[in-house]
Design a protein around this motif. Structure first.
Motif, PDB file in Angstrom:
ATOM      1  N   LYS A   1      41.833  19.231  48.847  1.00  0.00           N
ATOM      2  CA  LYS A   1      42.813  20.317  48.949  1.00  0.00           C
ATOM      3  C   LYS A   1      43.662  20.171  50.210  1.00  0.00           C
TER       4      LYS A   1
ATOM      5  N   PRO B   1      49.207  19.974  43.937  1.00  0.00           N
ATOM      6  CA  PRO B   1      47.909  20.016  43.254  1.00  0.00           C
ATOM      7  C   PRO B   1      46.967  18.920  43.723  1.00  0.00           C
ATOM      8  N   THR B   2      45.751  18.985  43.263  1.00  0.00           N
ATOM      9  CA  THR B   2      44.786  17.909  43.475  1.00  0.00           C
ATOM     10  C   THR B   2      44.785  17.007  42.246  1.00  0.00           C
TER      11      THR B   2
ATOM     12  N   ASP C   1      39.485  29.177  46.523  1.00  0.00           N
ATOM     13  CA  ASP C   1      38.427  28.277  46.069  1.00  0.00           C
ATOM     14  C   ASP C   1      38.205  28.374  44.565  1.00  0.00           C
ATOM     15  N   SER C   2      38.466  29.538  43.987  1.00  0.00           N
ATOM     16  CA  SER C   2      38.241  29.727  42.551  1.00  0.00           C
ATOM     17  C   SER C   2      39.398  29.218  41.697  1.00  0.00           C
ATOM     18  N   MET C   3      40.520  28.854  42.335  1.00  0.00           N
ATOM     19  CA  MET C   3      41.670  28.361  41.589  1.00  0.00           C
ATOM     20  C   MET C   3      41.408  26.963  41.026  1.00  0.00           C
ATOM     21  N   ASP C   4      42.087  26.655  39.937  1.00  0.00           N
ATOM     22  CA  ASP C   4      42.069  25.288  39.412  1.00  0.00           C
ATOM     23  C   ASP C   4      43.244  24.552  40.048  1.00  0.00           C
ATOM     24  N   TRP C   5      42.961  23.812  41.125  1.00  0.00           N
ATOM     25  CA  TRP C   5      44.013  23.171  41.896  1.00  0.00           C
ATOM     26  C   TRP C   5      44.679  22.033  41.135  1.00  0.00           C
ATOM     27  N   THR C   6      44.064  21.565  40.073  1.00  0.00           N
ATOM     28  CA  THR C   6      44.688  20.495  39.295  1.00  0.00           C
ATOM     29  C   THR C   6      45.836  21.029  38.438  1.00  0.00           C
ATOM     30  N   LYS C   7      45.898  22.357  38.246  1.00  0.00           N
ATOM     31  CA  LYS C   7      46.926  22.957  37.394  1.00  0.00           C
ATOM     32  C   LYS C   7      48.145  23.431  38.176  1.00  0.00           C
TER      33      LYS C   7
END
Length: 358
Positions: free
Chosen positions: A111, A250-251, A287-293
């Motif tokens: 991140k 994003p990741t 932390d709960s987010m979907d960083w790939t999106k």
């Protein structure tokens, strides 16, 4: 030395006062002067990490390289004119119409990260007779060859461009080589004819060509903030190129580098690419987010093309860093305390003076 002189001056100005309040005042003033000298060093230390323990080797290109020639390695794909030697990765030779690239095979799920690039641009071309430059990438996928420093025009992610050739003759307000950045969600196109101005996020001029030593570039992304630093004098000192907040990346993207030559040419060499993990705390919501999106984007007060560079190359809309805000508040608090102590000393002196008249 300057701090000591200022401290001596302050102390000598209060030499005639012999109370415990004066001692407190002197201590506070000394602390205040010391803190006044700290912000620069603290900010510089906060900008780059570079700790070996945080180095992510799966995303890094480091000597000794595995293999020699044009074949790819287990972690990196080579393309185009790229040649791997024992000392450097040459993306393009000093020849016309060449394109080369290297791409990390492992997606990065950090991140907060920092990328250090050690590179060298050199050739036989004289001033204004060389080109075109290097692109440093963090993109959704490995890019195909194209017109943007050896990679395709449409991309999703981040591009950092070390542009060594001026295309727009009217843009004489900046000198080249020029370093700039662009965030793209796939809908934008880098305009080579205008040196990327319409989509530029920030930038600075940097004399990186034909140096006797290697040059360095650092890209830090943390908490929605993108900072690019350079070291072109080999002094082990980072100089800020630009600093922009409101950036969303994003990741799961890939790091890479590419270069190209046209009618004019240069050797474009990558000596190392090192990725470091930054130890940053995030909120439970983050932390709960979907960083790939996350879609690559940047929130600006106005369009990038409307922004005007200041003479130092810094982006004007960039706010103060957390350290600067903290130190400004601390200095303000110490100023109030110093004023209170001075007031108490003055009041005490007046009281003693009034007693003499009785």
């Amino acid at each position: 030395m300057a701090f000591e002189k200022r401290q001596i001056a302050v102390m000598s100005g209060l030499r005639g006062v012999r109370s415990w309040k004066t001692e407190i005042l002197c201590r506070f003033l000394s602390l205040f002067l010391l803190l006044e000298c700290l912000p620069v060093s603290l900010v510089q230390a906060d900008i780059t990490d570079g700790n070996t323990e945080h180095l992510k080797r799966e995303h890094s290109l480091i000597k000794p390289y595995q293999g020699v020639g044009t074949s790819s390695t287990p972690l990196w794909d080579f393309g185009g004119s790229t040649l791997l030697t024992s000392q450097y990765v040459r993306l393009t030779p000093d020849e016309r119409s060449k394109q080369g690239s290297i791409w990390n095979r492992v997606p990065c799920f950090l991140k907060d990260w920092e990328l250090h690039v050690q590179f060298k641009i050199h050739g036989s071309g004289r001033k204004n007779l060389h080109g075109d430059g290097i692109g440093i990438w963090y993109t959704k996928e490995k890019l195909q060859p194209g017109s943007v420093f050896g990679s395709q025009e449409h991309f999703v992610g981040l591009g950092i461009f070390v542009d060594t050739f001026r295309n727009e003759l009217q843009g004489m307000d900046r000198s080249f080589p020029y370093i700039s950045a662009m965030i793209n969600n796939g809908s934008l196109v880098y305009d080579h004819g205008k040196d990327g101005r319409p989509t530029e996020l920030g930038g600075c001029s940097a004399e990186v060509r034909n140096k006797d030593h290697d040059t360095y570039l650092a890209v830090r992304y943390s908490k929605g903030r993108l900072t690019v630093m350079i070291d072109v004098e080999d002094r082990n000192e980072w100089k800020e190129c630009f600093d922009v907040s409101g950036v969303r990346l994003p990741t799961g993207y890939l790091f890479g580098a590419s270069a190209a030559t046209g009618d004019l040419a240069d050797n474009h060499d990558i000596l190392s690419m090192k990725v470091y993990q930054l130890m940053v705390e995030h909120t439970p919501e983050e932390d709960s987010m979907d960083w790939t999106k996350i879609e690559p984007s940047v929130s600006l007060l106005k369009s990038p093309k409307d922004n005007i560079d200041d003479p130092t190359g810094n982006f004007r809309s960039a706010p103060l860093t957390g350290w600067k805000v903290f130190l400004l508040l601390l200095c303000a608090l110490l100023g109030i305390i110093v004023c209170a102590v001075v007031g108490a000393v003055v009041f005490q002196k007046r009281q003693e003076r009034n007693k003499r008249f009785y």
